[in-house]
Structures are given as C-alpha cells and as structure tokens.
Motif scaffolding. Structure first.
Motif, PDB file in Angstrom:
ATOM      1  N   GLY A   1       0.866  -1.258   0.032  1.00  0.00           N
ATOM      2  CA  GLY A   1      -0.086   0.180  -0.103  1.00  0.00           C
ATOM      3  C   GLY A   1       0.792   1.237   0.100  1.00  0.00           C
ATOM      4  N   GLY A   2       0.272   2.357  -0.420  1.00  0.00           N
ATOM      5  CA  GLY A   2       1.066   3.412  -0.267  1.00  0.00           C
ATOM      6  C   GLY A   2       0.207   4.863  -1.568  1.00  0.00           C
ATOM      7  N   SER A   3       0.948   5.628  -1.470  1.00  0.00           N
ATOM      8  CA  SER A   3       0.247   6.960  -2.069  1.00  0.00           C
ATOM      9  C   SER A   3       0.425   7.024  -3.530  1.00  0.00           C
ATOM     10  CB  SER A   3       0.457   8.099  -1.487  1.00  0.00           C
ATOM     11  OG  SER A   3       2.002   8.225  -1.366  1.00  0.00           O
ATOM     12  N   ARG A   4       1.132   5.839  -4.102  1.00  0.00           N
ATOM     13  CA  ARG A   4       1.567   5.959  -5.623  1.00  0.00           C
ATOM     14  C   ARG A   4       1.154   4.867  -6.231  1.00  0.00           C
ATOM     15  NH1 ARG A   4       5.600   3.961  -7.946  1.00  0.00           N
ATOM     16  NH2 ARG A   4       7.039   2.921  -6.605  1.00  0.00           N
ATOM     17  N   GLY A   5       1.114   5.087  -7.521  1.00  0.00           N
ATOM     18  CA  GLY A   5       0.701   3.753  -8.425  1.00  0.00           C
ATOM     19  C   GLY A   5       2.174   2.949  -8.732  1.00  0.00           C
ATOM     20  N   TYR A   6       2.223   1.995  -9.389  1.00  0.00           N
ATOM     21  CA  TYR A   6       3.083   1.439  -9.859  1.00  0.00           C
ATOM     22  C   TYR A   6       3.429   1.453 -11.522  1.00  0.00           C
ATOM     23  CZ  TYR A   6       3.384  -0.373  -5.334  1.00  0.00           C
ATOM     24  OH  TYR A   6       3.652  -0.277  -4.034  1.00  0.00           O
ATOM     25  N   GLU A   7       4.878   1.280 -11.961  1.00  0.00           N
ATOM     26  CA  GLU A   7       5.042   1.418 -13.297  1.00  0.00           C
ATOM     27  C   GLU A   7       5.749   0.168 -13.834  1.00  0.00           C
ATOM     28  OE1 GLU A   7       7.762   4.722 -14.046  1.00  0.00           O
ATOM     29  OE2 GLU A   7       6.276   6.111 -13.061  1.00  0.00           O
TER      30      GLU A   7
END
Lengths: 432, 432
Positions: B396-402
């Motif tokens: 979990g976190g505040s950003r997505g993934y690339e």
C-alpha cells in the motif's frame, strides 16, 4: 546379429516428425465438479453482461447524486431511508428527491438512483421510527456503482478452446451457467513394458532382476499430461507373441507406448515388430542424452512410441515427444514444455557431444531463474526424477558447464509453449 | 443497525493466527495408480541398493579387463564368446582368461568379469560356429560398469514425508515396491454459500440475481490444494436456520468455509453466528485488497473461514489463509504459495493505502521473471481469475506502479514455500 548403425537426428527434427501426426479429440460434456484438469473443447462466449445489471459493490445507500451536490462538512445533507433491499431482491418503492434506499453488496441499483454512499461515509439516525442518513460530501453520478457490462460484455470471448481448466476457469464457467462443461475427450494411451528383468511391484527381489518402475511412471506421466492410460502389462520374451500383442493393442488405443526393447540388444524386438507391422519408422535415434534410442513409428496414422527402458531416458522421451502429441489432441495451442533461459546453479563439468537434458530443480530468487542438477545423471537413474521439476538443456560440445552459465530450462510442471525450445533455437540458428 | 468499526490486521499476522491451529492428518494406504497429487505420510527409505547388483548399462560384452591390457589398433585382442545373457538372467558359465560373455543393457555383471565392452567398440566374428570379438583398445577394471549402490545405498532417505506425488516420485515408489503407498488422508473441507442473490447453475438469470460461482470455484480450489470437499449448499436467509446448519456442519468436517455474509451488511449473519457458537474470532478485517473482510473464527480447535462473497476476494482469501492450513495438514513443509521478486510488466497507476494482490500472468524471458496484471482488478471480478497464474503483491502507498518496477509475485500453481512472503518481508523490515 550384426551391430546396426543408426542415424541420429536432431531433437527439433524428431519433434517435427511426430507432430505431423497430431489429431484433435472429440467433444464430450462432463459435470463442472469433475472438470478440473480437463481441456475446453469450445470457445466460451459471454451470453450476458457481467455485471448483468448496475449494482452496488458495497453495503450502503443508493442515492440520487443531485441531492448531495451541495453537501459538505459544514452543510450536511439529511436524506430519508424509504426501504432496505438486500442482494437478490429489487426495490419496490420509487425514490423521490431527498430519499435513499439502504442496499447491500450486490444489490441491483434502484431506478432513479445513480450513486452509492457506503456505510463508512454515512451517519445514520432515527426520528419517530423513521431512518435518515446524513452525508457530508457531494457524490457524482456513478460514484461507487458497478455498471452493467463493465467487466464483460455479451459476446466477449471468455475462454478459448484448449484452455486447461483450473479453479479460476471453474469460476467463469459457473458464472455463465455451465453445469456441464464441453471438454475434449481424453486420448487413450496404451502401454506395454518389455524386459524379462522386470519384477512386479509385490515380487521379492531376485538375482539379475529389478522392479518395473517405468510402467508406473509412464502411466503417471500419461495422466499428468491429461490422457487416459491402459496398461497391458509386460510383453513376453517371444517375438511372435509380442508381435501379436502389439498388433492387437494398437486397435484399442490412440497411441501405443512400449518401454524398452528398442535398442540394439539381442532381445530388442521392437524394430523387427515395426517392420512386420508395416509401420513407418519416423526415427530410431536422436542426438540427445538420455533417450537417444527413442523410436517412433507410425501405422495408419497412429503413433507407436518405443521409449527407452532406462527410467530417465523413458521419462525424457515421453515429455519431449509424447506429451506434445497428447496436448495437441486436447486442443492446447501450447503443447510443448514451457522453457526459459536461466542460470546454472552448480558446475556440471562432464562434456558430451550430444544435447543433454539434465534433471534439475529450479529456484526463483530476486527475479532471476536458476536451475541446478539434482543427483546422479545417468540414463538408468530413477531417484533424481523424484526431485526434478525442470530439465536443463545443455548443448553438446567438448567442454562442461560452470555455475552461472546461461542455460535453457524446460519446466516439467507448467502448462506449456506453442513451439518447442529446440525449434526456436533452430530458427534462431538458421537466421544467424 | 450501527456500522461496526473493525480493526484491520496485517496479512502476516492473519497468517500467523491461522497457522496456530494446524493439525496433521492420519496415514492411509492407496494403490500406486491413484497416488498422484497425494502427499507422502512417511519418509521413504531405500531398503536395497540401486542398482541392486553390478550391471551392464549397455549392450555389449562382459570382459576381464586384464585380457585387454595389451590391446591396441596394431595389436588387437581376440576373445571367445562363451555365453549370451539377457537382462533378467544370470550367467551360468564361469569365465576363464580369454573368454567373454555377451550381455544386454541391465544384465548382471557375470562373476570374474570386471568391465563392459559395448558393441560400438567391438568387432564380431565367427569361426566354425564359435563367436569371437576383437578389441583394439585396453579396458580398465570397472570400465562401463554400473556398480551396485552407485545411485542409492540401502538406508538412504529417498523421499520425505510431505512430498507431493508426481510421475518422478511414482518411479521411485515403484522401484522400491510400493504397490500401496502411505499417504496422508485428505482433510474434509465443508462449504456453505450465503446470499439470496445466488442462482443455481441451471437456473435462468433473473433481476437482481447472479449465478453462484464461488461455491464451485472454492470446491475446485479445495481439490487443487489436495483436500476433499463437501458442499452443503446455500444457507437460507434466516439467522436461526443458518446457525443450526453451521453448528451441525462443523461436526462433519475438519474445516468449514462459508462464502459471503461476513461484511457489515444487514444480512451478514456470520459474525453473530460465530458469537452464538462461542467461537473465537481470530480476525475479521485484514489490511489487504481484495478480501479485507476475510474472517476466521475458531471453535474447539476447528477453523471456520468466512470468506468474502466477492469472487476475487474469496479466491485470494482461500489461497492466502486456507491453502496453507490444508498443505500443513498434508505434512507439507512448504504450505505457503511460492513467491519471488520480478518485474511488473504493465503500468498499474491506481494507488491504494492497502496491500493489494493483483491477479496476473507470469512470463519468463531470458532468465527474468515478469508479471502483468490481467483484466479488471476489482474484488467482485471473476473473469480475470481464469487468466491468472500469479498474484502480484503491491504494498500500500500513495502512488501507483510502473512497468519495470520490482514487485513480489506469488505463484498460484507451484508447490510452495515454507514461509509466507509476508512473513519474510516482515522479518526483513524488523531487522532493518
């Protein structure tokens, strides 16, 4: 008897010759509870949208978003709860401005509602037996709604023929009402073992004798590949009786496997039997270890596999040449062992002029694939098979291999590839 | 009804709480033909050497090496063939200096012989009906002989209890005469589905209703994990009847799974039923998506799994928390999903505060492991399950993934690991 010189062909060529005789199985229906491990005989097309209607993905309240446009923490909006509707039921009341319906996960969105406010965003209250909710934020039309067809649309291809059925596939089949599932009828693979040294499993050991492990191993491989097997027992050590037994067995099966009897020993009758049957020998020597004596003959379009009597050679011969025939019969478009490049985990110093398929174990560490040989690696070895989940393909040459060398790895327990490793390598080489 | 705040616990903690209640199954014997996919209940120890005697691994001639010490291309040695012995038979004649015995692959090495000259290294001839061979090179004692015990020695551990049986294991079991194999008795997993919106597979669609896919999917997952399942049907929408049904079902099974009914909806009876049963709720919320409502309760040492009614959440809940219990019952020392680090194959831009298990597909290219999300990734989605062979674990976190980000990948169809990914990650973190 004079020693016979045979011409070894490359692995890729042997696979190609076998795959000229693929057939496709017929369709049959089986209950969904028995479908795991079988292969779909048809494409599965969605006959309705998923979700089949706009619905709530949460426990909460179905609202008219326009009622909330002015809502904020300083200006909360209070709305009247006129009905509670569980999943599986539909609202009976018409929602007027200022009204909401309490809904559960999966409930069909009531007409005139266009958004969902989940419990977590709602404050509930009661006045004179009438329930109300208070919202402190605006909702847009569509907020938290699962829309009809957003996952799958009627007419979408859900699953292709040739898909192997596992739990995730079962979920889709159930969703679309497939109580009986169209699957490919299993091919029937007959098995005869040869070798007078072979004892049955419950016989005591005796001088010069060993137990018949190949017949049980191959039956297991046949079942793992998705086919049905018929074990005919051991061929007696008599040419004519063996010939008749094989001729009759062919009539009862789609493919006949024999283990042993294909080498150049005095009692290796298979080559003579193929001749007397009028079968065409596709090859009787492959430039590989183990399994160089692997022989395949064809009689009226049916394949006769003469696998080695050595356990490891027998195992590898089946996986490389019989398995893809079975998978293709089951409509798989990935009939060959899955493979990849990876690192060799241990030194393997012994050189060999032929392509070798070393029994190994794969490990995944930090995104890299490593495979290490397990145990002893002679063709007659059996114990290493129990610990293997890959074959490490080492090209022939004058030197051995070192830990860290990049090698080709074939997975024994994954679904497969459209082209065999050997074919790809050949193509690469041809185009170089 | 007032909305209930639940406390979410980490995935690693939920696994730990479940695994406090593992049990070991009893032993039973089944025929080797039915052993695939079962788990060994005992260590298998070699009760004899493999090979059980010195033998020829080739078709050729058993010789006395000292007869060949002077042999060369200019000084060939001619030896007399006194007998032919096939595999399974033993030599009847005593070999004198200058004599050899013709042997086949697998033949026991005759007494007084100490090496094998294969056909390829031999020239055969005949004089007055007597066979001879000519050798043009010297052989050392032991050349081309397979020695007794060189593969496995009596007393060696061949296979450990908890080993899953596949074709390679079958080969070893057959070699050592296990016609009946000691395996772990399967645990019995009971299943109840909840939800009045659920139609049976052969019912036509109706407004607000969907077909019951979870019950079939979970049965399939149970079988894939190696357990037996009993499907009790759907619970009716009545608290008392449901309570009695569950209380009675518990008596008949080792574990009881329910799907649906564990959230905070008005008809989610399971929390109340656990209370009335006097069961201890181990957790009722996990900091993960999908499957945050996954609930496990324990009653007299028996686990009651309340899995989500959403298909993807239900699927993931089973794989993370039920599967390891089953595998542990089956003596596996690798009960958890196998996992590795690898690359994300596609962008996954949506951030989320919770650990997510994204349905994905793995590919192996040039030694690197890549996993890409498949299809839609909401908890109620079913179609993506059919195409998945991994779960991609995104913290979990505040950003997505690339695409290209290094992520954790859990394999859905491999044998497993001793520790869950989450435990390892937690340990790493703790030690940082």
């Amino acid at each position: 008897m004079v020693y016979e010189e045979r011409t070894a062909i490359p692995v890729s060529e042997a696979i190609k010759r076998v795959m000229q005789f693929t057939k496709k199985g017929e369709k049959e229906y089986i209950h969904i509870d028995e479908a795991e491990g079988r292969y779909l005989a048809e494409d599965i097309i969605a006959d309705h949208n998923i979700p089949p209607f706009d619905r709530s993905p949460l426990d909460g309240f179905a609202i008219r978003s326009e009622d909330t446009f002015s809502a904020s923490s300083t200006n909360p909006v209070k709305l009247k709860v006129i009905e509670t509707v569980g999943a599986g039921s539909v609202a009976t009341k018409k929602v007027q401005p200022g009204e909401v319906i309490r809904v559960m996960t999966g409930t069909k969105l009531p007409d005139d509602c266009d958004a969902i406010a989940q419990f977590e965003l709602t404050t509930e209250s009661e006045e004179d037996g009438q329930a109300f909710i208070t919202l402190k934020r605006p909702f847009s039309s569509g907020d938290f709604v699962s829309f009809e067809g957003e996952e799958t649309k009627k007419g979408d291809l859900l699953l292709s023929a040739g898909t192997k059925i596992h739990a995730g596939v079962v979920a889709v089949l159930a969703t679309f009402g497939y109580k009986d599932v169209p699957v490919v009828k299993k091919p029937v693979i007959g098995i005869y073992a040869t070798g007078t040294e072979l004892l049955e499993l419950d016989e005591p050991l005796a001088p010069g004798k060993i137990r018949n492990s190949n017949a049980y191993m191959i039956q297991s491989q046949v079942r793992q590949a998705g086919a049905e097997c018929v074990y005919f027992g051991q061929l007696v050590d008599d040419f004519n009786q063996s010939y008749v037994a094989i001729r009759e067995a062919i009539e009862k099966v789609d493919v006949l496997i024999t283990t042993g009897g294909v080498s150049v020993g005095d009692f290796d009758y298979l080559p003579e039997i193929y001749k007397k049957l009028g079968a065409t020998v596709l090859f009787n020597k492959i430039a590989m270890r183990p399994g160089s004596v692997t022989t395949v003959a064809e009689k009226d379009g049916k394949l006769l596999y003469g696998l080695s009597g050595n356990p490891s050679a027998c195992y590898v011969g089946f996986e490389l040449y019989t398995r893809p025939w079975i998978k293709s019969y089951l409509y798989s478009n990935k009939p060959h062992l899955d493979w990849t490049k990876g690192k060799l985990g241990k030194d393997f110093p012994k050189p060999n002029p032929f392509t070798r398929f070393i029994r190994g174990r794969v490990s995944f560490e930090d995104g890299m694939i490593t495979a290490s040989p397990v145990g002893m690696d002679k063709s007659q070895v059996v114990t290493s098979l129990a610990k293997s989940d890959v074959l490490i393909a080492l090209p022939g040459g004058s030197r051995g291999y070192e830990a860290g060398d990049v090698v080709d790895i074939l997975f024994l327990q994954r679904e497969g590839r459209g082209q065999p490793l050997e074919e790809i390598k050949k193509t690469r080489k041809d185009s170089e």
